[in-house]
Design a protein around this motif. Structure first.
Motif, PDB file in Angstrom:
ATOM      1  N   GLU A 124       0.815  -1.210   0.000  1.00  8.64           N
ATOM      2  CA  GLU A 124       0.000   0.000   0.000  1.00  8.64           C
ATOM      3  C   GLU A 124       0.851   1.263   0.000  1.00  8.64           C
ATOM      4  O   GLU A 124       0.567   2.218  -0.747  1.00  8.64           O
ATOM      5  CB  GLU A 124      -0.928   0.005   1.219  1.00  8.64           C
ATOM      6  N   ASP A 125       1.881   1.305   0.824  1.00 10.44           N
ATOM      7  CA  ASP A 125       2.720   2.505   0.896  1.00 10.44           C
ATOM      8  C   ASP A 125       3.411   2.775  -0.437  1.00 10.44           C
ATOM      9  O   ASP A 125       3.531   3.933  -0.860  1.00 10.44           O
ATOM     10  CB  ASP A 125       3.765   2.366   2.004  1.00 10.44           C
ATOM     11  N   HIS A 128       0.843   4.121  -2.894  1.00  8.56           N
ATOM     12  CA  HIS A 128       0.549   5.516  -2.574  1.00  8.56           C
ATOM     13  C   HIS A 128       1.688   6.412  -3.037  1.00  8.56           C
ATOM     14  O   HIS A 128       1.458   7.475  -3.649  1.00  8.56           O
ATOM     15  CB  HIS A 128       0.321   5.671  -1.069  1.00  8.56           C
ATOM     16  N   VAL A 132       1.315   9.597  -5.755  1.00 11.11           N
ATOM     17  CA  VAL A 132       1.429  10.994  -5.330  1.00 11.11           C
ATOM     18  C   VAL A 132       1.938  11.910  -6.452  1.00 11.11           C
ATOM     19  O   VAL A 132       1.323  12.951  -6.728  1.00 11.11           O
ATOM     20  CB  VAL A 132       2.299  11.114  -4.065  1.00 11.11           C
ATOM     21  N   LYS A 161      -6.273  -2.486  -0.607  1.00 11.18           N
ATOM     22  CA  LYS A 161      -5.056  -1.681  -0.443  1.00 11.18           C
ATOM     23  C   LYS A 161      -5.005  -0.566  -1.490  1.00 11.18           C
ATOM     24  O   LYS A 161      -4.527   0.548  -1.200  1.00 11.18           O
ATOM     25  CB  LYS A 161      -3.803  -2.554  -0.486  1.00 11.18           C
ATOM     26  N   ARG A 164      -7.422   2.135  -0.303  1.00  8.79           N
ATOM     27  CA  ARG A 164      -6.838   2.876   0.822  1.00  8.79           C
ATOM     28  C   ARG A 164      -5.762   3.848   0.328  1.00  8.79           C
ATOM     29  O   ARG A 164      -5.680   4.997   0.784  1.00  8.79           O
ATOM     30  CB  ARG A 164      -6.247   1.911   1.854  1.00  8.79           C
ATOM     31  N   ALA A 165      -4.920   3.385  -0.586  1.00 10.70           N
ATOM     32  CA  ALA A 165      -3.880   4.260  -1.144  1.00 10.70           C
ATOM     33  C   ALA A 165      -4.502   5.456  -1.848  1.00 10.70           C
ATOM     34  O   ALA A 165      -3.990   6.582  -1.757  1.00 10.70           O
ATOM     35  CB  ALA A 165      -2.991   3.469  -2.107  1.00 10.70           C
ATOM     36  N   ARG A 167      -7.530   6.802  -1.159  1.00 12.49           N
ATOM     37  CA  ARG A 167      -8.091   7.676  -0.128  1.00 12.49           C
ATOM     38  C   ARG A 167      -7.012   8.591   0.458  1.00 12.49           C
ATOM     39  O   ARG A 167      -7.261   9.762   0.758  1.00 12.49           O
ATOM     40  CB  ARG A 167      -8.707   6.843   0.986  1.00 12.49           C
ATOM     41  N   ARG A 168      -5.819   8.068   0.628  1.00 13.56           N
ATOM     42  CA  ARG A 168      -4.737   8.838   1.253  1.00 13.56           C
ATOM     43  C   ARG A 168      -4.285  10.023   0.400  1.00 13.56           C
ATOM     44  O   ARG A 168      -3.641  10.947   0.907  1.00 13.56           O
ATOM     45  CB  ARG A 168      -3.548   7.913   1.559  1.00 13.56           C
ATOM     46  N   LEU A 169      -4.628  10.039  -0.877  1.00 20.78           N
ATOM     47  CA  LEU A 169      -4.273  11.180  -1.725  1.00 20.78           C
ATOM     48  C   LEU A 169      -4.983  12.448  -1.272  1.00 20.78           C
ATOM     49  O   LEU A 169      -4.556  13.554  -1.602  1.00 20.78           O
ATOM     50  CB  LEU A 169      -4.599  10.873  -3.193  1.00 20.78           C
ATOM     51  N   GLU A 171      -4.750  13.648   1.486  1.00 17.46           N
ATOM     52  CA  GLU A 171      -3.804  14.360   2.345  1.00 17.46           C
ATOM     53  C   GLU A 171      -3.077  15.472   1.586  1.00 17.46           C
ATOM     54  O   GLU A 171      -2.491  16.371   2.193  1.00 17.46           O
ATOM     55  CB  GLU A 171      -2.777  13.370   2.922  1.00 17.46           C
ATOM     56  N   THR A 178     -13.510   7.535  -4.361  1.00 15.65           N
ATOM     57  CA  THR A 178     -13.000   6.224  -4.755  1.00 15.65           C
ATOM     58  C   THR A 178     -14.114   5.354  -5.314  1.00 15.65           C
ATOM     59  O   THR A 178     -15.221   5.303  -4.767  1.00 15.65           O
ATOM     60  CB  THR A 178     -12.335   5.515  -3.563  1.00 15.65           C
TER      61      THR A 178
END
Length: 415
Positions: A124-125, A128, A132, A161, A164-165, A167-169, A171, A178
């Motif tokens: 996932e990291d 992401h 980015v 995953k 989730r990645a 969704r983190r955008l 930030e 999504t």
């Protein structure tokens, strides 16, 4: 090179000295010369000519920002992307240039499946981190709202995953929606068991929804993907959970997917090169948005145009989007999409800009953005341009000064 930072603009901010392209009506630019925007928290409190500014916005508690004659438009919305994935597919680009078709590459095990393998290998990291800079590239050209589809995991764990990645955008200062696209392709472990895989796609949906990862449900209805009957099963599962649907429809052939999607009140049908008159009528009746993807049309060297004139005549709202993905549209320029929509699809510059604002918002079921009007979300772009048609005219030039998303200013610095 562009970089972005977010700073709080304050609770009450007045932006003056601008020409506004509000797009607030059904037609024309909605131009307001010597216009102003009053922003309170994350909302537009007032929009209009500075001469008509309400008295309550002339106080000492208001921060005034003079834009010095800039053009202001609604924030840009990319309503169809596949931004989260592993790997790249430049080798397939070479194969197509040597004569192989997108369909032939997919049937030989390339295409979406090759991206699935790379995406499954990544955590996932990592996914992401890869997404980015793609998101930042779009933000540098005025993006304020982004839709991201899954569909490169094709298992519960891997789809989750990816979502989730995505969704983190958020930030980064974006508004992110999504979309679950489990019915994108058949994973290798389900070879020869397509109906079993559709069962799995439907079974995973409640859990993904419970995790707060799904805003809408999509499917790829095509000869190389899923049949109308299989798509219907996915849509029925979404309807049971109260989720809106979207559809990749009529890209390579007419599968009557648009009519099926319209039956379920779909937010949008996307691609649509082979859309029939019956499909257009069904979309018009249901209010479904036609999302056209000029980047994929260009990159795949398609020759069959979507039925633009018929969509116009029927009153179907037309949006445009990047369709960013590694296989058929690896573009990361919203401004280039404006130009391509005009040059390839013969849309007017106004239609194209509405396609990245007003109608893109409709395609995501977000009535609180896409226009400049009191009560809507304070998403807008500030451009070094005299008229909004310039945004579709130039290519290879980015006139964005900065974008404001939810009342927060994101400065864009070009070096």
């Amino acid at each position: 090179m562009a970089t972005s930072t977010a700073t709080d603009t304050g609770r009450r901010t007045l932006w003056t000295g601008a020409t506004l392209a509000t797009l607030a009506g059904e037609r024309d630019w909605g131009l307001v010369p010597e216009g102003a925007l009053a922003v309170e928290d994350d909302r537009l409190a007032w929009v209009g000519p500075i001469a008509e500014l309400p008295e309550g916005w002339r106080g000492a508690d208001v921060e005034v920002i003079d834009l010095g004659g800039a053009l202001v438009t609604p924030g840009l919305i990319d309503c169809h992307t596949h931004l989260v994935y592993g790997g790249e597919r430049s080798a397939e680009f070479e194969l197509r240039l040597q004569g192989a078709t997108y369909e032939e590459i997919a049937r030989a095990g390339g295409g979406i499946r090759s991206t699935v393998a790379a995406t499954r290998r990544a955590g996932e990291d990592e996914l992401h981190a890869l997404a980015v800079p793609r998101a930042r590239a779009l933000m540098a050209e005025g993006l304020t709202t982004l839709e991201v589809k899954s569909g490169y995991g094709l298992s519960l764990e891997d789809e989750a995953k990816c979502l989730r990645a995505a969704r983190r955008l958020g930030e980064l200062g974006l508004s992110v929606r999504t979309t679950y696209l489990g019915a994108h392709a058949l994973p290798p472990e389900y070879e020869g068991r397509q109906d079993d895989y559709v069962d799995a796609v439907c079974a995973w949906l409640p859990e993904l929804m419970q995790q707060g990862l799904v805003d809408a449900v999509d499917a790829f209805c095509e000869r190389i993907a899923f049949s109308p009957a299989q798509t219907r099963r996915v849509f029925e599962s979404a309807r049971t959970l109260g989720l809106p649907v979207k559809l990749h429809a009529e890209q390579l052939s007419d599968q009557d997917g648009a009519a099926l999607a319209a039956e379920f009140g779909a937010l949008s049908c996307d691609h649509l090169e082979y859309l029939s008159d019956a499909g257009i009528a069904a979309m018009a009746e249901s209010g479904t948005v036609a999302v056209l993807l000029p980047g994929a049309f260009y990159f795949l060297r398609e020759t069959k145009l979507p039925p633009i004139a018929a969509l116009r005549e029927a009153g179907v709202p037309i949006a445009i989007a990047t369709d960013h993905n590694p296989g058929s549209s690896p573009g990361l320029s919203l401004l280039l999409m404006l130009n391509m929509a005009c040059t390839f699809f013969r849309m007017t510059p106004e239609e194209a800009l509405r396609g990245l604002t007003v109608n893109a918002a409709r395609a995501l079921g977000l009535p609180d953005r896409g226009r400049l009007a009191a009560g809507l979300r304070a998403d807008f772009c500030v451009w070094d341009a005299a008229h909004p048609r310039e945004l579709a005219y130039w290519f290879g030039r980015n006139p964005l000064r900065f974008a404001v998303a939810g009342g927060r200013s994101r400065m864009s610095v070009h070096q």
